[in-house]
Design an enzyme around this catalytic site. Structure first.
Site, mmCIF file in Angstrom:
data_model
loop_
_atom_site.group_PDB
_atom_site.id
_atom_site.type_symbol
_atom_site.label_atom_id
_atom_site.label_comp_id
_atom_site.label_asym_id
_atom_site.label_seq_id
_atom_site.Cartn_x
_atom_site.Cartn_y
_atom_site.Cartn_z
ATOM 1 N N HIS A 57 0.844 -1.197 0.000
ATOM 2 C CA HIS A 57 0.000 0.000 0.000
ATOM 3 C C HIS A 57 0.875 1.241 0.000
ATOM 4 O O HIS A 57 2.099 1.146 0.097
ATOM 5 C CB HIS A 57 -1.007 -0.004 1.150
ATOM 6 N N HIS A 59 1.386 3.892 1.981
ATOM 7 C CA HIS A 59 1.941 4.624 3.121
ATOM 8 C C HIS A 59 3.473 4.690 3.050
ATOM 9 O O HIS A 59 4.132 3.722 2.662
ATOM 10 C CB HIS A 59 1.496 3.985 4.438
ATOM 11 N N ASP A 61 5.808 4.553 5.143
ATOM 12 C CA ASP A 61 6.625 3.575 5.866
ATOM 13 C C ASP A 61 6.628 2.200 5.179
ATOM 14 O O ASP A 61 7.155 1.229 5.727
ATOM 15 C CB ASP A 61 6.181 3.455 7.331
ATOM 16 N N HIS A 62 6.051 2.141 3.968
ATOM 17 C CA HIS A 62 6.103 0.901 3.181
ATOM 18 C C HIS A 62 6.753 1.106 1.811
ATOM 19 O O HIS A 62 7.093 0.140 1.138
ATOM 20 C CB HIS A 62 4.697 0.306 3.035
ATOM 21 N N HIS A 115 -7.489 -0.763 5.409
ATOM 22 C CA HIS A 115 -6.448 0.122 5.966
ATOM 23 C C HIS A 115 -6.211 1.262 4.975
ATOM 24 O O HIS A 115 -6.210 2.437 5.341
ATOM 25 C CB HIS A 115 -5.193 -0.696 6.210
ATOM 26 N N ASP A 134 -0.284 -3.910 6.217
ATOM 27 C CA ASP A 134 -0.973 -3.435 7.414
ATOM 28 C C ASP A 134 -2.441 -3.860 7.438
ATOM 29 O O ASP A 134 -3.292 -3.157 7.987
ATOM 30 C CB ASP A 134 -0.886 -1.902 7.498
ATOM 31 N N HIS A 172 4.418 -4.659 10.664
ATOM 32 C CA HIS A 172 4.906 -4.030 11.896
ATOM 33 C C HIS A 172 5.034 -5.029 13.043
ATOM 34 O O HIS A 172 4.307 -6.020 13.099
ATOM 35 C CB HIS A 172 3.941 -2.922 12.357
HETATM 36 FE FE FE Z 1 2.602 0.762 8.176
HETATM 37 ZN ZN ZN Z 2 0.038 1.570 6.583
#
Ligand code: FE
Ligand code: ZN
Length: 256
Positions: A57, A59, A61-62, A115, A134, A172
């Site tokens: 996805h 985001h 942090d990915h 998400h 996530d 995570h």
């Molecule tokens: Fe994340």
């Molecule tokens: Zn995420």
């Protein structure tokens, strides 16, 4: 065909990046590189290049390491079709039922909105491995930033239907806090209590609690158990609809 070799690379404060390798032909792929550095270090250590970047996805942090890894290795970036405008430099977009090959093994793409609206997971049946970003966490699930409880529940059911011995590689390390929450929902679930103890021991050694399995999650993850009548009773909602129970669980976790 041999299963893929899978390495867990911790990144940022609690993210996991996964390095996949077909040991027979040396092809390597990485899932959700939040940053490039740990991936570069792992590839150099193993003397590997990088063929593919898989994103679940949009985001940051990915995908934060996408650009640097693509520039350095010429890797192809594969991500969710409906998030094409939100992930820079995607080379190939995929959706439900599409296939992605890493060396000799082919993964099925599973759409898991909730998400984010376009979230996808990658399932490798031969390696018995699921990379679910996530959507599903060990003992938890992702926050509903772009979806309804009904959408997220439907996404989780798709993952719950995979074979029990499927290993779950999520985005995570939230497992310990998820366990504390799960125990408030099902204090009498013996499998959960036993798992929570194992998690504490694992984290005390600084080790990842990943991967778990679909079988373990079915027995202990409250977010996969929203249709279990004893759970509904336990949260004071006997006989309520499963989506209502799921929404209640997610709301409680948001405030936990
Ligand atoms: Fe994340
Ligand atoms: Zn995420």
């Amino acid at each position: 065909m041999a299963a893929l070799e899978i390495d867990i690379l911790p990144a940022l404060s609690d993210n996991y990046i996964y390095l996949l390798r077909d040991v027979e032909n040396g092809t390597a792929a990485v899932v959700d590189p939040s940053t490039a550095e740990p991936v570069i270090a792992a590839l150099e250590e193993r003397g590997l290049g990088l063929g593919l970047i898989l994103n679940t996805h949009h985001h940051h942090d990915h995908i934060g390491g996408n650009a640097a890894l693509k520039a350095r290795y010429g890797a192809t970036i594969i991500g969710p079709r409906s998030e094409i405008s939100r992930i820079p430099a995607l080379d190939r977009t995929v959706g439900q039922g599409d296939q992605v090959s890493v060396g000799g093994e082919t993964a099925a793409v599973i759409e898991t909105p909730g998400h984010t609206s376009g979230h996808i997971a990658f399932w490798f049946p031969t390696s018995k491995a699921l990379f679910c970003g996530d959507t599903l966490f060990a003992l938890g699930c992702g926050r509903l930033f772009e979806g309804t409880p009904a959408e997220m529940w439907a996404s989780l059911l798709k993952l719950r239907d995979l074979p029990d011995d499927t290993r779950i590689y999520c985005g995570h390390e939230y497992t310990q806090s998820n366990a504390r929450f799960a125990l408030t929902v099902e204090p009498d679930n013996a499998a959960l209590a036993e798992r929570a103890e194992r998690i504490d021991a694992t984290r005390a050694q600084g080790l990842p609690t990943i991967p778990s399995t679909i079988g373990e999650e079915k027995a202990t993850n409250p977010f996969l158990r929203a249709d279990v009548e004893s759970l509904k009773r336990g949260i004071g909602m006997p006989g309520c609809s499963t989506v209502t129970a799921f929404a209640e669980l997610r709301g409680r976790k948001d405030r936990f």
